[in-house]
Write a protein that holds these residues in place. Structure first.
Motif, mmCIF file in Angstrom:
data_model
loop_
_atom_site.group_PDB
_atom_site.id
_atom_site.type_symbol
_atom_site.label_atom_id
_atom_site.label_comp_id
_atom_site.label_asym_id
_atom_site.label_seq_id
_atom_site.Cartn_x
_atom_site.Cartn_y
_atom_site.Cartn_z
ATOM 1 N N TYR A 181 0.829 -1.216 0.000
ATOM 2 C CA TYR A 181 0.000 0.000 0.000
ATOM 3 C C TYR A 181 0.862 1.264 0.000
ATOM 4 C CZ TYR A 181 -4.601 -2.165 0.485
ATOM 5 O OH TYR A 181 -5.768 -2.864 0.259
ATOM 6 N N SER A 182 2.004 1.208 0.667
ATOM 7 C CA SER A 182 2.849 2.408 0.722
ATOM 8 C C SER A 182 3.548 2.681 -0.604
ATOM 9 C CB SER A 182 3.888 2.282 1.844
ATOM 10 O OG SER A 182 4.816 1.251 1.569
ATOM 11 N N GLU A 183 3.799 1.611 -1.369
ATOM 12 C CA GLU A 183 4.515 1.762 -2.633
ATOM 13 C C GLU A 183 3.610 1.617 -3.864
ATOM 14 O OE1 GLU A 183 7.812 -0.919 -2.617
ATOM 15 O OE2 GLU A 183 8.756 0.041 -0.873
ATOM 16 N N GLY A 184 2.335 1.270 -3.638
ATOM 17 C CA GLY A 184 1.424 1.109 -4.757
ATOM 18 C C GLY A 184 1.726 -0.111 -5.594
ATOM 19 N N GLN A 185 2.018 -1.223 -4.951
ATOM 20 C CA GLN A 185 2.325 -2.470 -5.657
ATOM 21 C C GLN A 185 1.061 -3.308 -5.788
ATOM 22 O OE1 GLN A 185 5.397 -4.479 -3.465
ATOM 23 N NE2 GLN A 185 6.921 -2.907 -3.845
ATOM 24 N N LYS A 189 -1.724 3.434 -4.353
ATOM 25 C CA LYS A 189 -0.964 3.863 -3.181
ATOM 26 C C LYS A 189 -1.920 4.463 -2.157
ATOM 27 C CE LYS A 189 3.088 5.606 -3.920
ATOM 28 N NZ LYS A 189 4.226 6.500 -4.230
ATOM 29 N N ASP A 190 -1.800 4.020 -0.925
ATOM 30 C CA ASP A 190 -2.728 4.459 0.126
ATOM 31 C C ASP A 190 -1.988 4.460 1.457
ATOM 32 O OD1 ASP A 190 -4.733 4.660 2.099
ATOM 33 O OD2 ASP A 190 -6.214 3.683 0.809
ATOM 34 N N TYR A 191 -1.554 5.637 1.888
ATOM 35 C CA TYR A 191 -0.776 5.730 3.122
ATOM 36 C C TYR A 191 -1.596 5.378 4.360
ATOM 37 C CZ TYR A 191 3.210 7.929 0.745
ATOM 38 O OH TYR A 191 4.298 8.197 -0.057
#
Length: 241
Positions: A181-185, A189-191
């Motif tokens: 989620y932090s890197e959009g893999q 991307k969703d902090y």
């Protein structure tokens, strides 16, 4: 990181401690002399005798004999190697046992222990166990799809299984979701979601997750952090962790 250090293997007491122990110790404790004779013959590589003992028992539904028939077809011991027949006998065997049997068959194929290594077959058995709710099998599926080990890389499928495992308390799955989620893999991307999963892992005592969470917080505003903390509390209440 080496895949063997990340995939979960079952070490706790259960149906099996180690799949190979079936061959040497006879953990299934069946009293029939024919099964014991077949097992002894198999251990001594007398596959003709083993086949003669196991085949009729396997056809009658004896799970020990079915397991050995699967091994013999998988390895070509005493009869022609036939992966489809091996799978058929392992299917019959697994139907009589709980989720741990399916998990350990997956590990057997994944490692290539006692049978030729076959990751697609490992995935098949991990799925059988995962669909019955086994969190370690769920994590393993996520990890295999995440990294493309023996299958096409599929981050969406990885996230699906990581979430199943994470919701049952598997810290590695929680951390991996935080990274994704932090890197959009494989996902937008969703902090907030990343912080949430790192925070859940940190609450279970994972120090690395705590560091990742705190680093991520520097790029988030107050409302985002508050929302992630709220999600953490809701998760803890609903999951019982």
């Amino acid at each position: 990181m080496n895949q063997d250090t990340r995939v979960h293997y079952r070490n706790a007491t259960g149906v099996w401690k180690f799949i190979g122990a079936v061959l040497l110790l006879g953990l299934f404790q069946v009293a029939q002399a024919d099964v014991d004779a077949g097992r002894e013959a198999y251990k001594n590589q007398d596959y003709e005798t083993a086949l003669r003992e196991f085949m009729p028992l396997a056809e009658e539904g004896n799970m020990n004999a079915q397991f050995y028939m699967g091994l013999m077809y998988a390895n070509g011991h005493g009869l022609p190697q036939d992966p489809e027949e091996a799978q058929r006998w392992f299917e019959k065997f697994s139907e009589q046992l709980d989720v741990s049997a399916k998990f350990n068959l997956a590990v057997m194929y994944y490692q290539g222990k006692s049978v030729p290594q076959d990751v697609p077959k490992a995935v098949y058995w991990f799925k059988r166990a995962a669909e019955e709710g086994d969190p370690e099998a769920q994590f393993n599926l996520g990890f295999i799809y995440d990294n493309g080990y023996g299958v096409a890389q599929d981050r969406e499928e990885a996230i699906k299984w990581y979430e199943e495992a994470a919701n049952q308390g598997i810290v590695e799955a929680q951390n991996n979701l935080g990274v994704m989620y932090s890197e959009g893999q494989g996902v937008a991307k969703d902090y907030v979601q990343a912080y949430f999963w790192f925070n859940v892992a940190a609450k279970q005592g994972d120090k690395n997750a705590e560091k990742y969470r705190d680093t991520l917080a520097k790029d988030m505003n107050t409302s985002q952090v508050a929302e992630a903390i709220k999600l953490t509390h809701e998760w803890q209440l609903s999951s019982g962790h």
